[in-house]
Design an enzyme around this catalytic site. Structure first.
Site, PDB file in Angstrom:
ATOM      1  N   ILE A  30       0.828  -1.218   0.000  1.00 34.29           N
ATOM      2  CA  ILE A  30       0.000   0.000   0.000  1.00 34.29           C
ATOM      3  C   ILE A  30       0.864   1.272   0.000  1.00 34.29           C
ATOM      4  O   ILE A  30       0.441   2.299  -0.527  1.00 34.29           O
ATOM      5  CB  ILE A  30      -0.975  -0.017   1.192  1.00 34.29           C
ATOM      6  CG1 ILE A  30      -2.150   0.924   0.926  1.00 34.29           C
ATOM      7  CG2 ILE A  30      -0.275   0.313   2.526  1.00 34.29           C
ATOM      8  CD1 ILE A  30      -3.323   0.719   1.870  1.00 34.29           C
ATOM      9  N   ASN A  42      -3.639   0.408  15.517  1.00 31.07           N
ATOM     10  CA  ASN A  42      -4.210   0.039  16.826  1.00 31.07           C
ATOM     11  C   ASN A  42      -4.577   1.333  17.542  1.00 31.07           C
ATOM     12  O   ASN A  42      -4.287   2.428  17.051  1.00 31.07           O
ATOM     13  CB  ASN A  42      -3.206  -0.798  17.650  1.00 31.07           C
ATOM     14  CG  ASN A  42      -1.904  -0.060  17.892  1.00 31.07           C
ATOM     15  OD1 ASN A  42      -1.902   1.044  18.441  1.00 31.07           O
ATOM     16  ND2 ASN A  42      -0.814  -0.632  17.433  1.00 31.07           N
ATOM     17  N   ASP A  64       0.557  -1.483   9.455  1.00 29.71           N
ATOM     18  CA  ASP A  64       0.852  -0.350  10.352  1.00 29.71           C
ATOM     19  C   ASP A  64       2.365  -0.113  10.397  1.00 29.71           C
ATOM     20  O   ASP A  64       2.857   1.013  10.224  1.00 29.71           O
ATOM     21  CB  ASP A  64       0.334  -0.693  11.756  1.00 29.71           C
ATOM     22  CG  ASP A  64       0.222   0.507  12.689  1.00 29.71           C
ATOM     23  OD1 ASP A  64      -0.063   0.296  13.884  1.00 29.71           O
ATOM     24  OD2 ASP A  64       0.408   1.640  12.217  1.00 29.71           O
ATOM     25  N   SER A  95      -8.223  -5.481   9.550  1.00 31.58           N
ATOM     26  CA  SER A  95      -8.540  -6.483  10.586  1.00 31.58           C
ATOM     27  C   SER A  95      -8.294  -7.934  10.186  1.00 31.58           C
ATOM     28  O   SER A  95      -8.516  -8.828  11.011  1.00 31.58           O
ATOM     29  CB  SER A  95     -10.010  -6.372  11.053  1.00 31.58           C
ATOM     30  OG  SER A  95     -10.135  -5.358  12.030  1.00 31.58           O
ATOM     31  N   VAL A 119      -3.392  -9.592  11.937  1.00 33.10           N
ATOM     32  CA  VAL A 119      -3.238  -9.825  13.389  1.00 33.10           C
ATOM     33  C   VAL A 119      -4.586  -9.911  14.087  1.00 33.10           C
ATOM     34  O   VAL A 119      -4.787 -10.703  15.000  1.00 33.10           O
ATOM     35  CB  VAL A 119      -2.392  -8.679  14.012  1.00 33.10           C
ATOM     36  CG1 VAL A 119      -2.435  -8.684  15.524  1.00 33.10           C
ATOM     37  CG2 VAL A 119      -0.954  -8.778  13.525  1.00 33.10           C
ATOM     38  N   TYR A 120      -5.543  -9.104  13.602  1.00 30.26           N
ATOM     39  CA  TYR A 120      -6.842  -9.054  14.307  1.00 30.26           C
ATOM     40  C   TYR A 120      -7.781 -10.200  13.937  1.00 30.26           C
ATOM     41  O   TYR A 120      -8.894 -10.306  14.475  1.00 30.26           O
ATOM     42  CB  TYR A 120      -7.504  -7.693  14.077  1.00 30.26           C
ATOM     43  CG  TYR A 120      -6.911  -6.573  14.935  1.00 30.26           C
ATOM     44  CD1 TYR A 120      -5.842  -6.817  15.808  1.00 30.26           C
ATOM     45  CD2 TYR A 120      -7.403  -5.280  14.862  1.00 30.26           C
ATOM     46  CE1 TYR A 120      -5.297  -5.793  16.570  1.00 30.26           C
ATOM     47  CE2 TYR A 120      -6.876  -4.248  15.635  1.00 30.26           C
ATOM     48  CZ  TYR A 120      -5.826  -4.522  16.492  1.00 30.26           C
ATOM     49  OH  TYR A 120      -5.284  -3.506  17.255  1.00 30.26           O
TER      50      TYR A 120
HETATM   51  N1  APR Z   1       0.493  -3.219   2.121  1.00 32.54           N
HETATM   52  C1  APR Z   1      -0.785  -3.675   2.043  1.00 32.54           C
HETATM   53  N2  APR Z   1      -1.310  -4.577   2.885  1.00 32.54           N
HETATM   54  C2  APR Z   1      -0.491  -5.058   3.846  1.00 32.54           C
HETATM   55  C3  APR Z   1       0.848  -4.648   4.006  1.00 32.54           C
HETATM   56  C4  APR Z   1       1.326  -3.683   3.085  1.00 32.54           C
HETATM   57  N3  APR Z   1       2.592  -3.202   3.147  1.00 32.54           N
HETATM   58  N4  APR Z   1       1.390  -5.317   5.071  1.00 32.54           N
HETATM   59  C5  APR Z   1       0.419  -6.128   5.546  1.00 32.54           C
HETATM   60  N5  APR Z   1      -0.707  -5.992   4.810  1.00 32.54           N
HETATM   61  C6  APR Z   1      -2.006  -6.660   4.939  1.00 32.54           C
HETATM   62  C7  APR Z   1      -2.029  -7.978   5.669  1.00 32.54           C
HETATM   63  O1  APR Z   1      -1.562  -9.023   4.823  1.00 32.54           O
HETATM   64  C8  APR Z   1      -3.519  -8.074   5.971  1.00 32.54           C
HETATM   65  O2  APR Z   1      -4.207  -8.564   4.820  1.00 32.54           O
HETATM   66  O3  APR Z   1      -2.851  -5.831   5.722  1.00 32.54           O
HETATM   67  C9  APR Z   1      -3.934  -6.616   6.195  1.00 32.54           C
HETATM   68  C10 APR Z   1      -4.198  -6.252   7.654  1.00 32.54           C
HETATM   69  O4  APR Z   1      -3.307  -6.984   8.483  1.00 32.54           O
HETATM   70  P1  APR Z   1      -2.569  -6.268   9.734  1.00 32.54           P
HETATM   71  O5  APR Z   1      -1.574  -5.317   9.213  1.00 32.54           O
HETATM   72  O6  APR Z   1      -2.105  -7.359  10.623  1.00 32.54           O
HETATM   73  O7  APR Z   1      -3.713  -5.415  10.436  1.00 32.54           O
HETATM   74  P2  APR Z   1      -4.926  -5.880  11.363  1.00 32.54           P
HETATM   75  O8  APR Z   1      -5.319  -7.293  11.140  1.00 32.54           O
HETATM   76  O9  APR Z   1      -5.966  -4.801  11.176  1.00 32.54           O
HETATM   77  O10 APR Z   1      -4.303  -5.793  12.830  1.00 32.54           O
HETATM   78  C11 APR Z   1      -3.962  -4.520  13.323  1.00 32.54           C
HETATM   79  O11 APR Z   1      -1.736  -5.227  13.838  1.00 32.54           O
HETATM   80  O12 APR Z   1       0.174  -4.296  13.041  1.00 32.54           O
HETATM   81  C12 APR Z   1      -0.678  -4.321  14.108  1.00 32.54           C
HETATM   82  O13 APR Z   1      -0.489  -2.115  15.037  1.00 32.54           O
HETATM   83  C13 APR Z   1      -1.342  -2.993  14.319  1.00 32.54           C
HETATM   84  O14 APR Z   1      -2.225  -3.646  16.444  1.00 32.54           O
HETATM   85  C14 APR Z   1      -2.564  -3.408  15.086  1.00 32.54           C
HETATM   86  C15 APR Z   1      -2.941  -4.720  14.427  1.00 32.54           C
END
Ligand code: APR
Length: 199
Positions: A21, A34, A44, A137, A140-141
């Site tokens: 992204i 978060n 993030d 979400s 990790v979520y």
């Molecule tokens: N570009 C696009 N998508 C990405 C990238 C990137 N560089 N890196 C990871 N993703 C994707 C993941 O593969 C997943 O499909 O983003 C989506 C969301 O995953 P997470 O980043 O783990 O976010 P989330 O599930 O919402 O959990 C949020 O994770 O990183 C921590 O600080 C954050 O505590 C918060 C939690």
């Protein structure tokens, strides 16, 4: 979660890409953050690394963000790539509900839909024409990917049917698997809508 009429021009205002992204050529990127807004792993972490340390310093002044809400910040080092804003939103942690339950029937669905709505509202308010969303979400979520994709697409298409901005929404999926899930969900929805129109 009723859907608005899905006209062809609305569908043309969304796209699915597979990639990072932080590399997208858009006005704003959405961060799956978060509640501290001070960074983490996943998307993030990638956004904070690309935006540089000023982002965390700025976010310290914001006082956090509640789940389901969104906050807009400058893009700092990402501005040199043409990205004007970062919209941070905090998705729900999947609470292990029934992932086959009707969409919108559990609180996590409502909170996830709220993330998309809040980000779209901020995009419109800030006059942002192109916005890229990650799959909020679903990392990790732990939110089930297919369920999250349906909620994301339903809400974004519903918004676009009634608003000029953003002009274009990119679903930026990190993996090919996720991109295929989004494309399949859009295709399924288009088929469902055209069958409704034929009744
Ligand atoms: N570009 C696009 N998508 C990405 C990238 C990137 N560089 N890196 C990871 N993703 C994707 C993941 O593969 C997943 O499909 O983003 C989506 C969301 O995953 P997470 O980043 O783990 O976010 P989330 O599930 O919402 O959990 C949020 O994770 O990183 C921590 O600080 C954050 O505590 C918060 C939690």
């Amino acid at each position: 979660m009723m859907s608005n009429a899905l006209s062809q021009d609305v569908v043309e205002r969304i796209a699915v890409v597979q990639g990072d992204i932080t590399q997208q050529q858009v006005d704003a990127i959405v961060n799956a953050a978060n509640e501290s807004l001070l960074g983490g792993g996943g998307v993030d972490g990638a956004i904070h690394r690309a935006a540089g340390p000023q982002l965390k310093q700025h976010n310290r002044t914001l006082g956090g963000c509640k789940t389901g809400l969104a906050r807009s910040t400058p893009a700092f080092d990402l501005e040199k790539r043409g990205i004007r804003r970062i919209i941070h939103t905090v998705g729900p942690v999947w609470s292990d509900g029934d992932e086959d339950a009707p969409l919108g029937s559990c609180r996590d669905d409502v909170l996830l839909a709220s993330c998309y709505h809040q980000c779209l509202e901020l995009s419109e308010a800030e006059g942002l024409a192109t916005v890229a969303f990650p799959a909020i979400s679903t990392g990790v979520y732990g939110f089930p990917k297919h369920r999250a994709a349906k909620i994301a697409i339903s809400h974004v298409l519903g918004w676009l049917a009634g608003h000029q901005l953003p002009q274009k929404v990119i679903f930026c999926c990190f993996s090919q698997e996720d991109a295929d899930i989004y494309r399949q969900a859009i295709d399924t929805r288009q088929k469902w809508m055209s069958s409704r129109r034929q009744r």
